[in-house]
Design a protein around this motif. Structure first.
Motif, mmCIF file in Angstrom:
data_model
loop_
_atom_site.group_PDB
_atom_site.id
_atom_site.type_symbol
_atom_site.label_atom_id
_atom_site.label_comp_id
_atom_site.label_asym_id
_atom_site.label_seq_id
_atom_site.Cartn_x
_atom_site.Cartn_y
_atom_site.Cartn_z
ATOM 1 N N ASP A 45 34.804 7.859 5.125
ATOM 2 C CA ASP A 45 35.600 9.030 5.483
ATOM 3 C C ASP A 45 35.660 9.208 7.003
ATOM 4 O O ASP A 45 36.707 9.537 7.565
ATOM 5 C CB ASP A 45 35.042 10.297 4.848
ATOM 6 N N TYR A 46 34.526 9.012 7.666
ATOM 7 C CA TYR A 46 34.487 9.130 9.129
ATOM 8 C C TYR A 46 35.443 8.124 9.772
ATOM 9 O O TYR A 46 36.253 8.482 10.640
ATOM 10 C CB TYR A 46 33.064 8.924 9.654
ATOM 11 N N ILE A 47 35.359 6.876 9.354
ATOM 12 C CA ILE A 47 36.213 5.828 9.931
ATOM 13 C C ILE A 47 37.681 6.108 9.621
ATOM 14 O O ILE A 47 38.546 5.985 10.495
ATOM 15 C CB ILE A 47 35.777 4.439 9.423
ATOM 16 N N LYS A 48 37.971 6.498 8.393
ATOM 17 C CA LYS A 48 39.353 6.807 8.000
ATOM 18 C C LYS A 48 39.912 7.946 8.845
ATOM 19 O O LYS A 48 41.018 7.860 9.382
ATOM 20 C CB LYS A 48 39.407 7.169 6.520
ATOM 21 N N ASN A 49 39.140 9.028 8.987
ATOM 22 C CA ASN A 49 39.589 10.165 9.786
ATOM 23 C C ASN A 49 39.805 9.780 11.244
ATOM 24 O O ASN A 49 40.752 10.236 11.887
ATOM 25 C CB ASN A 49 38.592 11.322 9.699
ATOM 26 N N LYS A 50 38.920 8.944 11.773
ATOM 27 C CA LYS A 50 39.041 8.527 13.169
ATOM 28 C C LYS A 50 40.302 7.677 13.367
ATOM 29 O O LYS A 50 41.052 7.884 14.329
ATOM 30 C CB LYS A 50 37.794 7.751 13.600
ATOM 31 N N LEU A 51 40.568 6.740 12.460
ATOM 32 C CA LEU A 51 41.772 5.912 12.562
ATOM 33 C C LEU A 51 43.038 6.760 12.454
ATOM 34 O O LEU A 51 44.004 6.552 13.197
ATOM 35 C CB LEU A 51 41.767 4.823 11.490
ATOM 36 N N GLU A 52 43.021 7.740 11.552
ATOM 37 C CA GLU A 52 44.181 8.623 11.400
ATOM 38 C C GLU A 52 44.389 9.471 12.658
ATOM 39 O O GLU A 52 45.526 9.776 13.015
ATOM 40 C CB GLU A 52 44.028 9.497 10.164
ATOM 41 N N SER A 53 43.299 9.814 13.355
ATOM 42 C CA SER A 53 43.438 10.594 14.585
ATOM 43 C C SER A 53 44.133 9.799 15.683
ATOM 44 O O SER A 53 44.687 10.365 16.617
ATOM 45 C CB SER A 53 42.071 11.092 15.074
ATOM 46 N N PHE A 54 44.121 8.472 15.547
ATOM 47 C CA PHE A 54 44.834 7.602 16.487
ATOM 48 C C PHE A 54 46.272 7.367 16.060
ATOM 49 O O PHE A 54 47.004 6.615 16.684
ATOM 50 C CB PHE A 54 44.137 6.246 16.612
ATOM 51 N N GLY A 55 46.665 7.991 14.944
ATOM 52 C CA GLY A 55 48.031 7.836 14.452
ATOM 53 C C GLY A 55 48.233 6.616 13.570
ATOM 54 O O GLY A 55 49.368 6.236 13.285
ATOM 55 N N LEU A 56 47.138 6.012 13.115
ATOM 56 C CA LEU A 56 47.234 4.830 12.256
ATOM 57 C C LEU A 56 47.305 5.238 10.788
ATOM 58 O O LEU A 56 46.690 6.224 10.380
ATOM 59 C CB LEU A 56 46.037 3.915 12.484
#
Length: 67
Positions: A45-56
């Motif tokens: 979840d942490y990695i997913k949220n971080k990637l989404e914060s980059f617009g990915l």
């Protein structure tokens, strides 16, 4: 995304290794390395949220529950 910041990398490692807490899904948590399935989901979840914060774009994939 074209630049790498050493402080950011260290922060991510500290979070994923359980040294620092992080807010995931509105709750402060500590990701315990090798802590079990729950911690694996927290890390994901942490990695997913971080990637989404980059617009990915991301998606969830259920892996083998036996590890």
């Amino acid at each position: 995304m074209n630049q790498t910041n050493l402080d950011s990398l260290v922060s991510h490692i500290r979070i994923l290794s359980g040294e620092d807490s992080v807010v995931i899904n509105d709750s402060p948590v500590i990701v315990t390395p090798r802590g079990g399935f729950f911690d694996n989901y927290l890390a994901a979840d942490y990695i997913k949220n971080k990637l989404e914060s980059f617009g990915l774009e991301t998606y969830d994939h259920e892996g083998n529950k036996k590890g």
